[in-house]
Design a protein around this motif. Structure first.
Motif, PDB file in Angstrom:
ATOM      1  N   ARG A  96      35.586  11.271 -15.110  1.00  0.00           N
ATOM      2  CA  ARG A  96      35.598  12.101 -16.326  1.00  0.00           C
ATOM      3  C   ARG A  96      37.052  12.431 -16.604  1.00  0.00           C
ATOM      4  O   ARG A  96      37.621  13.329 -16.006  1.00  0.00           O
ATOM      5  CB  ARG A  96      34.790  13.386 -16.134  1.00  0.00           C
ATOM      6  N   ASP A  99      39.492  13.087 -13.635  1.00  0.00           N
ATOM      7  CA  ASP A  99      38.780  13.616 -12.478  1.00  0.00           C
ATOM      8  C   ASP A  99      37.720  12.629 -11.992  1.00  0.00           C
ATOM      9  O   ASP A  99      37.268  11.743 -12.732  1.00  0.00           O
ATOM     10  CB  ASP A  99      38.088  14.943 -12.823  1.00  0.00           C
ATOM     11  N   LEU A 101      33.970  12.652  -9.553  1.00  0.00           N
ATOM     12  CA  LEU A 101      32.926  13.549  -9.044  1.00  0.00           C
ATOM     13  C   LEU A 101      32.728  13.366  -7.534  1.00  0.00           C
ATOM     14  O   LEU A 101      32.574  12.243  -7.052  1.00  0.00           O
ATOM     15  CB  LEU A 101      31.607  13.252  -9.770  1.00  0.00           C
ATOM     16  N   THR A 138      23.837  16.249  -8.559  1.00  0.00           N
ATOM     17  CA  THR A 138      24.909  16.999  -9.215  1.00  0.00           C
ATOM     18  C   THR A 138      24.591  17.499 -10.615  1.00  0.00           C
ATOM     19  O   THR A 138      25.376  18.265 -11.175  1.00  0.00           O
ATOM     20  CB  THR A 138      26.177  16.132  -9.313  1.00  0.00           C
ATOM     21  N   GLY A 139      23.485  17.048 -11.216  1.00  0.00           N
ATOM     22  CA  GLY A 139      23.188  17.429 -12.590  1.00  0.00           C
ATOM     23  C   GLY A 139      24.008  16.691 -13.625  1.00  0.00           C
ATOM     24  O   GLY A 139      23.936  17.001 -14.816  1.00  0.00           O
ATOM     25  N   VAL A 140      24.775  15.684 -13.202  1.00  0.00           N
ATOM     26  CA  VAL A 140      25.644  14.932 -14.103  1.00  0.00           C
ATOM     27  C   VAL A 140      24.972  13.622 -14.506  1.00  0.00           C
ATOM     28  O   VAL A 140      24.515  12.855 -13.645  1.00  0.00           O
ATOM     29  CB  VAL A 140      27.002  14.635 -13.429  1.00  0.00           C
ATOM     30  N   HIS A 169      27.243  13.384 -19.800  1.00  0.00           N
ATOM     31  CA  HIS A 169      27.215  14.833 -20.043  1.00  0.00           C
ATOM     32  C   HIS A 169      26.588  15.519 -18.831  1.00  0.00           C
ATOM     33  O   HIS A 169      26.069  14.876 -17.919  1.00  0.00           O
ATOM     34  CB  HIS A 169      26.428  15.172 -21.324  1.00  0.00           C
ATOM     35  N   GLY A 170      26.651  16.849 -18.834  1.00  0.00           N
ATOM     36  CA  GLY A 170      26.065  17.640 -17.761  1.00  0.00           C
ATOM     37  C   GLY A 170      27.099  18.442 -16.999  1.00  0.00           C
ATOM     38  O   GLY A 170      28.247  18.020 -16.844  1.00  0.00           O
ATOM     39  N   ASP A 171      26.685  19.631 -16.543  1.00  0.00           N
ATOM     40  CA  ASP A 171      27.544  20.473 -15.718  1.00  0.00           C
ATOM     41  C   ASP A 171      27.355  20.097 -14.254  1.00  0.00           C
ATOM     42  O   ASP A 171      26.224  19.863 -13.807  1.00  0.00           O
ATOM     43  CB  ASP A 171      27.191  21.952 -15.906  1.00  0.00           C
ATOM     44  N   ALA A 172      28.428  20.038 -13.513  1.00  0.00           N
ATOM     45  CA  ALA A 172      28.360  19.687 -12.094  1.00  0.00           C
ATOM     46  C   ALA A 172      27.821  20.873 -11.289  1.00  0.00           C
ATOM     47  O   ALA A 172      28.456  21.924 -11.215  1.00  0.00           O
ATOM     48  CB  ALA A 172      29.739  19.283 -11.581  1.00  0.00           C
ATOM     49  N   VAL A 173      26.627  20.703 -10.729  1.00  0.00           N
ATOM     50  CA  VAL A 173      25.989  21.746  -9.925  1.00  0.00           C
ATOM     51  C   VAL A 173      25.453  21.111  -8.641  1.00  0.00           C
ATOM     52  O   VAL A 173      25.249  19.905  -8.566  1.00  0.00           O
ATOM     53  CB  VAL A 173      24.829  22.424 -10.691  1.00  0.00           C
ATOM     54  N   TRP A 185      34.551  18.437  -9.469  1.00  0.00           N
ATOM     55  CA  TRP A 185      35.345  17.406 -10.142  1.00  0.00           C
ATOM     56  C   TRP A 185      36.735  17.471  -9.521  1.00  0.00           C
ATOM     57  O   TRP A 185      37.449  18.457  -9.683  1.00  0.00           O
ATOM     58  CB  TRP A 185      35.419  17.660 -11.645  1.00  0.00           C
TER      59      TRP A 185
END
Length: 212
Positions: A96, A99, A101, A138-140, A169-173, A185
């Protein structure tokens, strides 16, 4: 019966067999991911993290007599498993911008950063596993851009398929707290702070450096 002194992948797989459950059923009973259960069977020497050790202790302690007898019997008759028993892993290197992941795994007392990864079942698609496991862990959401190659991993002895992936898309969780302790990231230019450079598959470094 006392708690097992230390659970390993091999012992956890024997407990699943004692319950006579599928991987999905056993994962549901323990409250862990199916991927974790599959990794225990494929990686007999791995040591689950402390929280999972407690879950396995409790599950065995509360099991019925028949399950406990089957588990004890299997410990006396189990034959040694070959190391890295036909294990294939799909690894997603998700970019991304500048960065990449990473997930932080805890294996016993050891904590290590690595790229999202998942076990590929026989006949399964490694590229689909890479995308799906990234989302689950990761939710990504990501898409595969290129297959970077494969190798027998020098430390885990698993056959690894590597994919360079693009962020969608998506927030890294942290989507799998039973196995991971963090998701981040990481700046590509600082990757060696997280993973020793000599442990990274060289085509990964080439692909990432081309984006910096």
């Amino acid at each position: 019966m006392d708690d097992v002194q230390q659970w390993t992948g091999e012992k956890a797989a024997r407990l699943q067999d004692a319950f006579e459950m599928t991987q999905e059923e056993f994962a549901g009973k323990l409250g862990v991911s199916v991927r974790s259960v599959a990794s225990w069977r494929a990686n007999p020497r791995m040591v689950p993290q402390a929280e999972t050790q407690r879950i396995l202790d409790t599950t065995l302690r509360l099991a019925g007599d028949a399950v406990r007898r089957r588990f004890i019997h299997s410990s006396r008759t189990a034959a040694p498993r070959p190391e890295a028993e036909a294990l294939r892993v799909a690894i997603a290197v998700v970019r991304r911008g500048g960065d990449v992941l990473l997930v932080c795994r805890q294996d016993g007392d050891d904590i290590a950063w690595q790229f999202p990864a998942g076990i590929v079942k026989p006949g399964g698609s490694a590229s689909k596993v890479a995308v799906r496991e990234t989302l689950d862990e990761t939710g990504v959401h990501c898409t595969v851009r290129e297959h970077l190659g494969e190798r027998l991993h020098p430390y885990t002895r698993a056959m690894c398929d590597y994919f360079i992936c693009d962020f969608v898309h998506g927030d890294a969780v942290n989507g799998d707290s039973s196995e991971n302790v963090a998701v981040v990231w990481a700046p590509i230019g600082e990757l060696s702070r997280f993973i020793p450079k000599d442990r990274i598959y060289p085509p990964i470094l080439d692909a990432l450096e081309a984006t910096v």
